[in-house]
Enzyme design. Structure first.
Site, PDB file in Angstrom:
ATOM      1  N   ASP A   1       0.833  -1.208   0.000  1.00 63.25           N
ATOM      2  CA  ASP A   1       0.000   0.000   0.000  1.00 63.25           C
ATOM      3  C   ASP A   1       0.869   1.260   0.000  1.00 63.25           C
ATOM      4  O   ASP A   1       1.992   1.251   0.491  1.00 63.25           O
ATOM      5  CB  ASP A   1      -0.913  -0.019   1.240  1.00 63.25           C
TER       6      ASP A   1
ATOM      7  N   HIS B   1       2.300   3.655  -8.986  1.00 63.29           N
ATOM      8  CA  HIS B   1       2.071   2.248  -9.355  1.00 63.29           C
ATOM      9  C   HIS B   1       3.242   1.713 -10.179  1.00 63.29           C
ATOM     10  O   HIS B   1       3.684   0.586  -9.995  1.00 63.29           O
ATOM     11  CB  HIS B   1       0.772   2.102 -10.148  1.00 63.29           C
TER      12      HIS B   1
ATOM     13  N   LEU C   1      10.328 -20.653  -5.055  1.00 67.00           N
ATOM     14  CA  LEU C   1       9.374 -19.852  -4.280  1.00 67.00           C
ATOM     15  C   LEU C   1       7.974 -19.912  -4.889  1.00 67.00           C
ATOM     16  O   LEU C   1       7.804 -19.782  -6.101  1.00 67.00           O
ATOM     17  CB  LEU C   1       9.844 -18.387  -4.270  1.00 67.00           C
TER      18      LEU C   1
HETATM   19  C1  IPE Z   1      -5.442  -2.673  -0.171  1.00 68.58           C
HETATM   20  O1  IPE Z   1      -5.112  -1.357  -0.389  1.00 68.58           O
HETATM   21  C2  IPE Z   1      -5.514  -3.429  -1.474  1.00 68.58           C
HETATM   22  C3  IPE Z   1      -4.260  -3.625  -2.165  1.00 68.58           C
HETATM   23  C4  IPE Z   1      -3.064  -3.345  -1.688  1.00 68.58           C
HETATM   24  C5  IPE Z   1      -4.369  -4.227  -3.460  1.00 68.58           C
HETATM   25  P1  IPE Z   1      -6.228  -0.220  -0.522  1.00 68.58           P
HETATM   26  O2  IPE Z   1      -5.499   1.051  -0.668  1.00 68.58           O
HETATM   27  O3  IPE Z   1      -7.181  -0.585  -1.585  1.00 68.58           O
HETATM   28  O4  IPE Z   1      -6.957  -0.347   0.876  1.00 68.58           O
HETATM   29  P2  IPE Z   1      -7.785   0.726   1.706  1.00 68.58           P
HETATM   30  O5  IPE Z   1      -8.777   1.344   0.776  1.00 68.58           O
HETATM   31  O6  IPE Z   1      -6.793   1.725   2.212  1.00 68.58           O
HETATM   32  O7  IPE Z   1      -8.401  -0.056   2.820  1.00 68.58           O
HETATM   33  C1  IPE Z   2      -1.576   0.271  -3.400  1.00 69.18           C
HETATM   34  O1  IPE Z   2      -1.354   1.649  -3.427  1.00 69.18           O
HETATM   35  C2  IPE Z   2      -1.809  -0.287  -4.783  1.00 69.18           C
HETATM   36  C3  IPE Z   2      -3.196  -0.717  -5.064  1.00 69.18           C
HETATM   37  C4  IPE Z   2      -4.149  -0.765  -4.192  1.00 69.18           C
HETATM   38  C5  IPE Z   2      -3.475  -1.125  -6.422  1.00 69.18           C
HETATM   39  P1  IPE Z   2      -2.558   2.698  -3.412  1.00 69.18           P
HETATM   40  O2  IPE Z   2      -2.945   3.016  -4.813  1.00 69.18           O
HETATM   41  O3  IPE Z   2      -3.659   2.198  -2.557  1.00 69.18           O
HETATM   42  O4  IPE Z   2      -1.848   3.949  -2.745  1.00 69.18           O
HETATM   43  P2  IPE Z   2      -2.454   4.934  -1.664  1.00 69.18           P
HETATM   44  O5  IPE Z   2      -2.953   4.100  -0.517  1.00 69.18           O
HETATM   45  O6  IPE Z   2      -3.551   5.696  -2.331  1.00 69.18           O
HETATM   46  O7  IPE Z   2      -1.302   5.795  -1.270  1.00 69.18           O
HETATM   47 MG    MG Z   3      -4.078   2.409  -0.586  1.00 64.04          MG
END
Ligand code: IPE
Ligand code: IPE
Ligand code: MG
Length: 233
Positions: free
Chosen positions: A11, A28, A122
């Site tokens: 995240d 990303h 792995l």
């Molecule tokens: C969790 O991250 C899902 C992934 C890492 C794929 P999100 O950014 O979607 O989660 P929330 O919205 O903060 O709970």
């Molecule tokens: C995690 O990073 C990747 C996915 C959920 C695809 P985020 O896109 O959720 O990044 P933040 O949480 O908005 O910083």
């Molecule tokens: Mg996120």
């Protein structure tokens, strides 16, 4: 002891980009680079199963443009990075419902799984369009269809995407959020949880080692008593 199975909620990509005044998708892009590095690091540390949360059932709520970029990064990852990881002996499994994905991606993922199925290194699980509630409902439906009236923990486990794999010993979440966001709800019943403030694109091999070191300091009791000198009286 090295944790056998490590799961990561990757995240913070968006915030990483925001900090640099860049559009979210740059986060990303950087995040995918981290994936390759960390999978290799996990392998070299001696982790046997590595599960990464890449796209949740809730992530469809994001703008279509961001979803499109994520798909295109996924395709690049399959073509380039998975090929390289396959060369390192990595085996691939997808957790989640791929049916909502574009046809070409489904084909490419299936082909990659097939090629990598012969590997013995792995075990890499990528959670794609994954939601733990969706996974459990899928298992309950299978039970109903098979006429199973007396479910056991073993039966439920055998109907999940992670069939045959040990549960995660360690669950890592980057970006400082203390929540599980619908990830592996059944499988993390006794996982050790480690949250780091590091945003996923900044997460390094050193950070993974740090998380493993913290895991090694934990006392896992599984509801029992660990103190061997205790007589229980
Ligand atoms: C969790 O991250 C899902 C992934 C890492 C794929 P999100 O950014 O979607 O989660 P929330 O919205 O903060 O709970
Ligand atoms: C995690 O990073 C990747 C996915 C959920 C695809 P985020 O896109 O959720 O990044 P933040 O949480 O908005 O910083
Ligand atoms: Mg996120």
């Amino acid at each position: 002891m090295i944790p056998r199975h490590v799961a990561i909620i990757m995240d913070g990509n968006g915030r990483w980009a925001k900090k640099r005044s860049l559009p979210r998708v740059f986060g990303h892009k950087q995040g995918v680079k981290t994936v390759k590095k960390i999978v290799k690091a996990a392998d070299s540390i001696g982790i046997k199963i590595f599960t990464i949360y890449a796209f949740s059932t809730e992530n469809w709520k994001r703008p279509q443009f961001e979803i499109d970029v994520l798909f295109s990064l996924l395709r690049q990852f399959i073509k380039k990075d998975l090929k390289e990881l396959s060369g390192c002996g990595v085996k691939l499994r997808i957790l989640g419902d791929l049916s909502k994905f574009p046809e070409n991606i489904i084909k490419e993922i299936k082909a990659a799984c097939k090629i990598m199925s012969k590997n013995t290194g792995l075990e890499l699980n990528i959670a794609l369009n994954y939601g733990a509630r969706q996974e459990l409902i899928r298992a309950f439906k299978k039970m109903a269809k098979q006429g199973i009236k007396k479910p056991t923990e073993e039966i439920v486990s055998s109907l999940l995407y992670t069939i045959g794999q040990a549960d995660p010993d360690l669950l890592i979440r980057t970006s400082g959020e203390f929540r599980v966001s619908n990830f592996l709800l059944w499988q993390i019943a006794y996982s050790e949880i480690y949250v780091t403030d590091k945003l996923w694109p900044d997460f390094t091999q050193h950070d993974l080692k740090e998380a493993v070191a913290e895991f090694q300091r934990r006392e896992r009791r599984f509801g029992g008593i660990c103190d061997k000198s205790s007589t229980g009286k």
